[in-house]
Write a protein that holds these residues in place. Structure first.
Motif, PDB file in Angstrom:
ATOM      1  N   HIS A  58      34.282  37.224  35.446  1.00  0.00           N
ATOM      2  CA  HIS A  58      33.823  36.123  36.211  1.00  0.00           C
ATOM      3  C   HIS A  58      32.381  36.008  36.225  1.00  0.00           C
ATOM      4  CE1 HIS A  58      32.566  38.601  39.509  1.00  0.00           C
ATOM      5  NE2 HIS A  58      33.646  39.359  39.382  1.00  0.00           N
ATOM      6  N   PRO A  59      31.830  34.825  36.696  1.00  0.00           N
ATOM      7  CA  PRO A  59      30.454  34.509  36.314  1.00  0.00           C
ATOM      8  C   PRO A  59      29.576  35.502  36.771  1.00  0.00           C
ATOM      9  CG  PRO A  59      31.355  32.631  36.844  1.00  0.00           C
ATOM     10  CD  PRO A  59      32.578  33.557  37.157  1.00  0.00           C
ATOM     11  N   ARG A  60      29.877  36.339  37.934  1.00  0.00           N
ATOM     12  CA  ARG A  60      29.130  37.131  38.609  1.00  0.00           C
ATOM     13  C   ARG A  60      29.267  38.626  38.318  1.00  0.00           C
ATOM     14  NH1 ARG A  60      24.300  36.186  39.678  1.00  0.00           N
ATOM     15  NH2 ARG A  60      24.456  37.877  40.837  1.00  0.00           N
ATOM     16  N   GLY A  61      30.116  38.940  37.496  1.00  0.00           N
ATOM     17  CA  GLY A  61      30.717  40.313  37.311  1.00  0.00           C
ATOM     18  C   GLY A  61      31.953  40.298  36.442  1.00  0.00           C
ATOM     19  N   ALA A  62      32.730  41.416  37.062  1.00  0.00           N
ATOM     20  CA  ALA A  62      34.103  41.593  36.313  1.00  0.00           C
ATOM     21  C   ALA A  62      35.003  42.499  37.529  1.00  0.00           C
ATOM     22  CB  ALA A  62      34.228  42.452  35.202  1.00  0.00           C
ATOM     23  N   LEU A  63      36.265  42.141  37.589  1.00  0.00           N
ATOM     24  CA  LEU A  63      37.277  42.726  38.146  1.00  0.00           C
ATOM     25  C   LEU A  63      38.125  43.803  37.249  1.00  0.00           C
ATOM     26  CD1 LEU A  63      38.633  43.515  41.200  1.00  0.00           C
ATOM     27  CD2 LEU A  63      40.342  41.655  40.358  1.00  0.00           C
ATOM     28  N   LEU A  64      38.184  45.056  37.577  1.00  0.00           N
ATOM     29  CA  LEU A  64      39.025  45.773  36.537  1.00  0.00           C
ATOM     30  C   LEU A  64      40.213  46.409  37.339  1.00  0.00           C
ATOM     31  CD1 LEU A  64      35.986  47.641  35.169  1.00  0.00           C
ATOM     32  CD2 LEU A  64      36.520  45.780  34.461  1.00  0.00           C
ATOM     33  N   LYS A  65      41.306  46.568  36.693  1.00  0.00           N
ATOM     34  CA  LYS A  65      42.455  47.264  37.030  1.00  0.00           C
ATOM     35  C   LYS A  65      42.661  48.521  35.929  1.00  0.00           C
ATOM     36  CE  LYS A  65      43.626  45.138  40.761  1.00  0.00           C
ATOM     37  NZ  LYS A  65      43.646  45.904  42.195  1.00  0.00           N
ATOM     38  N   VAL A  66      42.451  49.787  36.311  1.00  0.00           N
ATOM     39  CA  VAL A  66      42.592  50.974  35.435  1.00  0.00           C
ATOM     40  C   VAL A  66      43.782  51.827  36.024  1.00  0.00           C
ATOM     41  CG1 VAL A  66      41.275  52.990  34.521  1.00  0.00           C
ATOM     42  CG2 VAL A  66      40.168  50.892  35.583  1.00  0.00           C
TER      43      VAL A  66
END
Length: 375
Positions: A58-66
């Protein structure tokens, strides 16, 4: 055991938001980094195997699912934190990003099953009242933690929601019922709280949908036959539960992300397809639940959200999917014999859920219908 570790990574403070090209580059860097890793040893010396990852930037960073196989939950979290930190450090373009969260989130049903199955002298009592009393007797200092302060938590969440309100660029306060002159009901603070709560709940909804995708993928089944707990796909129209498989779940998740991104970049006008209408329904439900959880759902805030829903939905045709019998239902004995069977309105047919209402309506490429469906 397999764990799903959620990681929030963000740009440093004061950095401008990423444009679409920068976001595409960030996705490539992060995915390439994960592709180069198969196993990692956590700080505790235990090894964890990484077998899948999902990246949403997203514009301010990232969401990760590991997704990792690890002996214990703590090892999974430590291993993933170590991998992500090294991944960011190795990339010159991401080395100043920071990790804000790295944790395994457990579904309440799984937690309850774990408690129910516990055995031994330290197992909690079966009786809920006795379990609560036992928990109350245990001083928080024994675990080195401060007692949970519900009021402080609610105040903190409220502050976060109010700060998020300014990011909901697609909707001015009037969409929530505020008068153009800033006067009248609902009060500006209630409008801001409703606005911010939508974005606060978006993060929760996306997070939980990621977990639903993984559950359906691991079981290789549909929502109708899934043995594991699902957060949201059981809340979609029940008649199509046999169609909610892992592929559908991924398309729906991408749709939610694309729709809510338009909330914040200011380009959203109306839901583009039936899937977005259903996604918005889930988001509004999540927003109400979140506000109610923290004691923030006042009548004014509820009214603001209702006004918002009335404005955003051009019609409520999708409600038919929840309220009427399945398609081609034969007449009941009380109906005349020549009563035609009920059929699905074309606009809500399952095969058209990801088809734009308008010719130039936006649908994320990963969610569009397959050629044979679109024909």
């Amino acid at each position: 055991m397999t764990y799903v570790v959620t990681v929030d990574i963000c740009l440093p403070e004061g950095t401008p938001e990423m444009d679409p090209l920068q976001r595409a580059g960030a996705v490539a860097l992060i995915e390439d980094g994960f592709d180069s890793v198969e196993a990692v040893e956590g700080p505790d010396g235990m090894e964890a195997d990484l077998f899948d990852s999902i990246v949403a930037v997203h514009p301010r960073g990232a969401l990760l699912k590991v997704f990792v196989d690890a002996p214990v939950l703590e090892s999974a979290e430590d291993a993933v934190r170590s991998v992500v930190a090294e991944l960011l450090e190795r990339s010159q373009l991401l080395d100043d990003w920071r990790i804000e969260r790295c944790e395994v989130e457990l579904h309440p049903k799984l937690v309850q099953e774990s408690l129910d199955a516990a055995d031994g002298p330290d197992a909690p009592p079966d009786d809920p009242a006795a379990r609560k009393a036992r928990h109350a007797e245990r001083p928080a200092e024994d675990e080195g933690e401060e007692p949970y302060d519900a009021e402080a938590k609610a105040a903190s969440v409220r502050g976060q929601m109010l700060s998020l309100a300014q990011n909901l660029r697609a909707f001015p306060p009037t969409v929530f019922g505020a008068a153009e002159d800033g006067k009248g009901a609902p009060a500006p603070e209630a409008v801001a709280l409703a606005s911010g709560a939508l974005l606060y709940a978006t993060d929760i909804l996306v997070d939980e949908l990621f977990q639903d995708v993984q559950t359906l993928t691991q079981e290789d089944t549909t929502a109708a036959d899934c043995d594991g707990p699902l957060w949201h796909f059981e809340d979609l129209p029940e008649r199509y539960a046999l169609q909610y498989d892992a592929r559908f779940a991924r398309r729906f998740l991408v749709t939610v992300i694309a729709m809510t991104t338009r909330f914040t970049d200011g380009s959203f006008e109306r839901p583009s397809c039936v899937a977005e209408e259903l996604a918005l329904r889930l988001l509004l439900n999540e927003t109400h639940v979140t506000l109610e959880t923290f004691g923030l759902l006042t009548p004014e805030v509820a009214a603001a959200l209702e006004t918002f829903a009335d404005h955003v939905y051009e019609d409520r045709a999708h409600d038919w999917l929840y309220e009427t019998p399945p398609p081609d239902t034969p007449p009941t004995p009380l109906e005349p014999a020549d009563t035609p069977p009920m059929t699905t309105p074309p606009s809500t047919a399952f095969t058209a859920w990801f088809t734009p209402f308008e010719k130039n309506g936006y649908i994320h490429p990963s969610a569009t219908n397959e050629p044979e469906q679109a024909a």
